[in-house]
Write an enzyme that holds these catalytic residues in place. Sequence first.
Site, PDB file in Angstrom:
ATOM      1  N   SER A 133       0.853  -1.181   0.000  1.00 53.89           N
ATOM      2  CA  SER A 133       0.000   0.000   0.000  1.00 53.89           C
ATOM      3  C   SER A 133       0.889   1.231   0.000  1.00 53.89           C
ATOM      4  O   SER A 133       1.750   1.384   0.872  1.00 53.89           O
ATOM      5  CB  SER A 133      -0.900  -0.019   1.248  1.00 53.89           C
ATOM      6  OG  SER A 133      -1.723   1.123   1.283  1.00 53.89           O
ATOM      7  N   LYS A 159      -1.178  -0.847  -4.344  1.00 51.94           N
ATOM      8  CA  LYS A 159      -2.385  -0.060  -4.036  1.00 51.94           C
ATOM      9  C   LYS A 159      -1.972   1.375  -3.789  1.00 51.94           C
ATOM     10  O   LYS A 159      -1.109   1.636  -2.965  1.00 51.94           O
ATOM     11  CB  LYS A 159      -3.098  -0.624  -2.798  1.00 51.94           C
ATOM     12  CG  LYS A 159      -4.369   0.154  -2.452  1.00 51.94           C
ATOM     13  CD  LYS A 159      -5.158  -0.506  -1.339  1.00 51.94           C
ATOM     14  CE  LYS A 159      -4.739  -0.026   0.028  1.00 51.94           C
ATOM     15  NZ  LYS A 159      -5.622  -0.537   1.101  1.00 51.94           N
ATOM     16  N   LYS A 161      -3.050   5.019  -2.402  1.00 48.87           N
ATOM     17  CA  LYS A 161      -4.010   5.825  -1.664  1.00 48.87           C
ATOM     18  C   LYS A 161      -4.315   7.069  -2.486  1.00 48.87           C
ATOM     19  O   LYS A 161      -3.406   7.677  -3.084  1.00 48.87           O
ATOM     20  CB  LYS A 161      -3.420   6.221  -0.306  1.00 48.87           C
ATOM     21  CG  LYS A 161      -3.188   5.058   0.648  1.00 48.87           C
ATOM     22  CD  LYS A 161      -4.490   4.540   1.228  1.00 48.87           C
ATOM     23  CE  LYS A 161      -4.219   3.527   2.338  1.00 48.87           C
ATOM     24  NZ  LYS A 161      -5.492   3.025   2.947  1.00 48.87           N
ATOM     25  N   ASP A 187      -7.354   3.217  -3.245  1.00 55.95           N
ATOM     26  CA  ASP A 187      -8.110   3.231  -1.992  1.00 55.95           C
ATOM     27  C   ASP A 187      -8.340   4.686  -1.586  1.00 55.95           C
ATOM     28  O   ASP A 187      -7.394   5.439  -1.369  1.00 55.95           O
ATOM     29  CB  ASP A 187      -7.311   2.501  -0.902  1.00 55.95           C
ATOM     30  CG  ASP A 187      -8.038   2.475   0.433  1.00 55.95           C
ATOM     31  OD1 ASP A 187      -9.224   2.851   0.485  1.00 55.95           O
ATOM     32  OD2 ASP A 187      -7.409   2.069   1.428  1.00 55.95           O
ATOM     33  N   GLU A 212     -11.439   1.067  -4.019  1.00 56.54           N
ATOM     34  CA  GLU A 212     -11.801   0.727  -2.646  1.00 56.54           C
ATOM     35  C   GLU A 212     -12.408   1.928  -1.917  1.00 56.54           C
ATOM     36  O   GLU A 212     -11.802   2.996  -1.854  1.00 56.54           O
ATOM     37  CB  GLU A 212     -10.553   0.235  -1.906  1.00 56.54           C
ATOM     38  CG  GLU A 212     -10.805  -0.222  -0.484  1.00 56.54           C
ATOM     39  CD  GLU A 212      -9.532  -0.716   0.194  1.00 56.54           C
ATOM     40  OE1 GLU A 212      -8.488  -0.837  -0.483  1.00 56.54           O
ATOM     41  OE2 GLU A 212      -9.582  -0.973   1.408  1.00 56.54           O
ATOM     42  N   ASP A 237     -14.398  -1.461   2.393  1.00 59.65           N
ATOM     43  CA  ASP A 237     -13.533  -1.656   3.556  1.00 59.65           C
ATOM     44  C   ASP A 237     -14.284  -1.163   4.788  1.00 59.65           C
ATOM     45  O   ASP A 237     -14.921  -1.929   5.515  1.00 59.65           O
ATOM     46  CB  ASP A 237     -12.224  -0.887   3.330  1.00 59.65           C
ATOM     47  CG  ASP A 237     -11.332  -0.831   4.556  1.00 59.65           C
ATOM     48  OD1 ASP A 237     -11.618  -1.532   5.547  1.00 59.65           O
ATOM     49  OD2 ASP A 237     -10.338  -0.078   4.558  1.00 59.65           O
ATOM     50  N   LYS A 261     -10.755  -6.827   7.378  1.00 63.52           N
ATOM     51  CA  LYS A 261      -9.808  -6.480   8.436  1.00 63.52           C
ATOM     52  C   LYS A 261     -10.403  -6.996   9.742  1.00 63.52           C
ATOM     53  O   LYS A 261     -11.484  -6.560  10.160  1.00 63.52           O
ATOM     54  CB  LYS A 261      -9.610  -4.967   8.534  1.00 63.52           C
ATOM     55  CG  LYS A 261      -8.882  -4.356   7.346  1.00 63.52           C
ATOM     56  CD  LYS A 261      -8.797  -2.849   7.480  1.00 63.52           C
ATOM     57  CE  LYS A 261      -8.041  -2.234   6.299  1.00 63.52           C
ATOM     58  NZ  LYS A 261      -8.121  -0.755   6.307  1.00 63.52           N
ATOM     59  N   GLY A 289      -4.738  -4.186   5.867  1.00 60.68           N
ATOM     60  CA  GLY A 289      -3.749  -4.022   6.929  1.00 60.68           C
ATOM     61  C   GLY A 289      -3.945  -2.716   7.672  1.00 60.68           C
ATOM     62  O   GLY A 289      -4.543  -1.770   7.147  1.00 60.68           O
TER      63      GLY A 289
END
Length: 368
Positions: A133, A159, A161, A187, A212, A237, A261, A289
């Site tokens: 990430s 991934k 952000k 995400d 996401e 998520d 998660k 995570g």
Amino acid sequence: MNLRDVELRRIGLSLVHPFRTSFGVEQTRDILLVHVEADASEGWGECVAMQEPVYSSEYVDGAQQIIREHFLPRLTGDVSAAALGALLAPFHGHPMAKAALEMALLDAELRASGVSLAAYLGATRSRVPVGVSVGIFDEIPTLLDAVERYLARGYTRVKLKIEPGRDIDPVRAVRERFGDDLLLQVDANTAYEAADMDHLAALDQFGLLLIEQPFAEEDLLTHAAFARRVTTPICLDESITSARTAAAAIDLGACSIVNIKAGRVGGYLEARKIHDLCARRNIPVWCGGMLETGLGRAANLALAGLPNFRYPGDISETARYYEHDITVPFILEPDGTIPVPDGPGLGVEPDPDRLDEVTTSVEHIRLR
């Protein structure tokens, strides 16, 4: 199992690099560990609540308080991880605090019986593919350099952000620089509003694995509308807090992929329920995570070994986040996988000397 003592230990760990998301920047982590002792065993749990309630309503001081003042007084008799959910059901919310306590009980029980958490949960793989990430960067060249380092290290899925103003251009730059074969996803951590759908639909052109959680956690209808609008799969998520909410989100068409998660849903047993539910409905899942130490990382690897975890998780090797963890480090294999711990319980435990170095406070609570 009759618990004798519980220790609520706070540790401080510095991240190798600041990690920026749409809700803030983390440089150091203030982490609550739960250590339980019974006559024949002991176990460790890790609470993933952040220092401030920015990812969810939970925060680490509040988690410690509710464990001390409300949860532990219920654990004076014979307790088990399987019974903990019903025991704590009268207390609304606080899934991360509940998950930390459940993790400690599971570790203690499984250590006593010589069974690994992976085997107990039903894992079918001895190693799992992991992704990385990548936080938000102000400058695109800096982002590209970071992605290049992770790919050189062996990560096969990236991934990014994103947040308003730092979304389309960074994704385009990464796709152009590293090609269409790179497994790439984004995400947003709830950073967008329904009015942003037209803008976000431009992400469709980049062939992403998934988008996401673009909208608020309670806004399933907007996620469902966006899912109908784009061809890229939508993953949830923050919205997935239990097997029940996962079923509702799937029924509404709000997602076609789920990020699990354990801390967010109240523990690894509820996480397994969500996995099983999604498997029955042919909805792929992957393991998210929360910048865990080696304790939480070990538990996440065990969970990610279950068969319906079809995408690489945000588990990463230890060096991605910490120069010196409290457990032996997890190291990325050349094929982009990390072995699932197979020892009793979590399969790892803290190094006592390192634990003492990073401890900021310890609270001992005797239950009998």
